[in-house]
Design an enzyme around this catalytic site. Sequence first.
Site: not given
Length: 813
Positions: A101-102, A105, A112
């Site tokens: 998830h990170e 980014h 998000d």
Amino acid sequence: MVTQASTYLFEASKGRFYFRNVSILVPMTWKSKSEYLTPKQESYDKADVIVAEPYLKYGDDPYTLQYGQCGDRGQYIHFTPNFLLTDNLPMYGPRGRVFVHEWAHLRWGVFDEYNTDRPFYMSGKNTVEATRCSTGISGRNVVHDCQGGSCITRQCRRDSKTGLHEPKCTFIPNKSQAARDSIMFMQSLDSVVEFCTEKTHNTEAPNLQNKICNRRSTWDVIKESADFQKASPMTGREAPPPPTFSLLKSKQRVVCLVLDKSGSMDAAITSSNQRTSGSEIVLLTDGEDGQIGSCFEEVRHSGAIIHTIALGPDADRELKTLSTMTGGLHFYAGKDINGLIDAFSGISSRSGDISQQALQLESKALNITGKGLVKGTVLVDSTVGNDTFFVVTWMTQKPEITLQNPKGKKYTTSDFQDDKLNIRSIRLRIPGIAETGTWTYSLSNENARSQLLTLTVTTRARSPTVSPVMATAHMSHNTAQYPSPMIVYARVSQGFLPVLGASVTAVIEAEDGHRVTLELWDNGADQIILNPPRPEVPEATEASVKDFNRLTSGESFTVSGAPTGGDHAHVFPPSKVTDLEAEFKGDYIHLTWTAPGKVLDKGRAHRYVIRMSRHSQDLQEDFHNATLVNTSSLVPKEAGSKENFEFKPETLKIENERNFFLQGDRLIRMNQAAELYLTQIVEQKSRVGLVTFDSTAIIQNYLTEITNSNDYPRITANLPQQASGGTSICRGLEAGFQLESKAFNITGKGLVKGTVLVDSTVGNDTFFVVTWMTKKPKITLQDPKGKKYTISDFKDDELNIRSVRLQIPGIAE
């Protein structure tokens, strides 16, 4: 964690990405071990992931520091030791999934798909939905009520004012799900193994992904990345090979200064041993050298970090390549000696130990007249003061110096020591810790002629236990082709806490010495975005500091093809409005936002156009027929000012649900049709959007302004391209390709010739458009088979009296 993440990423990317090599840089304070290797280009400040104690109310929540545009790489991922060592699976899900998830980014600039501030919204079907992606994720909307020692869970109630759920309502996903996306909403769900795609993306959700990426799905953004373009799916494998880990430990910093001759690089680098691995080379040159490229391979394998400083405009262009390939810094220094001093300050501050980093408090170049006197002040704040130096340089004769600390203690020229390496430089090291407060100085030119004096003040953290206020600066890209805009970013922080409300000025110097000064905004419109991976996140804090001053040197960058003169009003539209908020006040809707400029965030926009509808989809698909809000009394302010506007929606009856959507319009331009922006009302949870436009209607390319609904079909039919990055507001607008776009400044009775290439994949609906300022030119156009077209074959443009166009019949040759 990383091994688990590699497998999860491999599945999420459909077999394209995984982690092959992972380098872990351990602190210098750790005891040495035989398995620790010497770093090459790896360093703390260039790390993708840092492991450090928390400095926020985020506590142990992972986050990615990310403040760029959609698709821009983030700064770093921050994990805390407690997150890595404590079992928090119920809270975050498996650590490997959190990492992916990170990583999305950081690496691909996606955002998000949840929103803790606006967890629910009114959909186009007039149903209350949780902010999520995809909408296939099922769950319950509940409130946890706790009084005393007892807690109950109940169904959410409707808010009579907003039509949405009450403020304490929370969406709790069901444990068992069929939905496979999305990782950017809730990677902790077992069924979630994909990013939202164009087919599954929820364009209505009021989240950052929709706001910043113009409602594009995360997978669409990832597909446009350089990584995706270079990667093909691995066939015949269900899982990737396991990652290889290397443990690295830095040694004492070694810096080698190489002057002028890049040919000496062969002697400075020995690629066959460890002597250069992890060492740093600072290369200065003021001339061209065609031999730099010959040592690229040796540099690449040496493990050395090369910092380059180009002295003047004649330095070899390949210098920057040396820095880029080795993870070094690249600076440009003009005639002003301060540029060179600032470049060295930028290099010397490169260290993972914040308490040991050199911080610049002042850097001034003063041209003082004969027998002239200059006075000034330097602020030393409470976070710094250790190892403080005042350095003065001159060109012809040593000046008389007086320096006084906040308690009245004075230092004079006799207290300064001569610099052994520079005969025209003296410096004073303040004993112990420099006094906090305002230091005053005076520099007196004892020479009868004017001379250039410089003053530089550096310091370090006051204490190893208190993080100093620091400033860093960088550009959105190292290189750009005009008219792609370059964005200046500055980050002011204390530890990991952002310092808000700072006054930040950027000075950009061109090769010819011309300087441009920009005031950078800190108004929330382009705020730093911290991205924890789960919906339940505490509010972030900010650093509480008093007055301070910092200087930092950004690296050099290159913009190619920019015209001389600096007039870009016809190229760049007003900047995007990103912080618009709205709330109901009785029967009125009150809007606030930060004013954009006429050109990006400079100047004053010409006017605002606001339209509203009960259905957001109507605004996206048929904007021009939506209800127009009367903005005749709304005069745009200077860029950066706070705008306030209140209106009563007379034509639409306000009911309990108050389900209104608003949108704005700007000029429709070639290759840049009007974009739509949506955000959500703070209290009423209705979506609101706004864009602006300037007053220029005729410029180099085919530009046209929508004036009324009768013009709309006619104008949009002539536009060659859809709105970039999102849903077009133009009915009947077909996607098109631009083969050429040129502006010629032709002398009187002058002639310009050129060519346009039509390749075998295009040719349908081909237009040649010519515009002019004073008199229609003579035009001759010839296709590859010899057929000629002249000015008589071109048609006058009904919407632009200084424009003609030719549509090639059938398929262009």
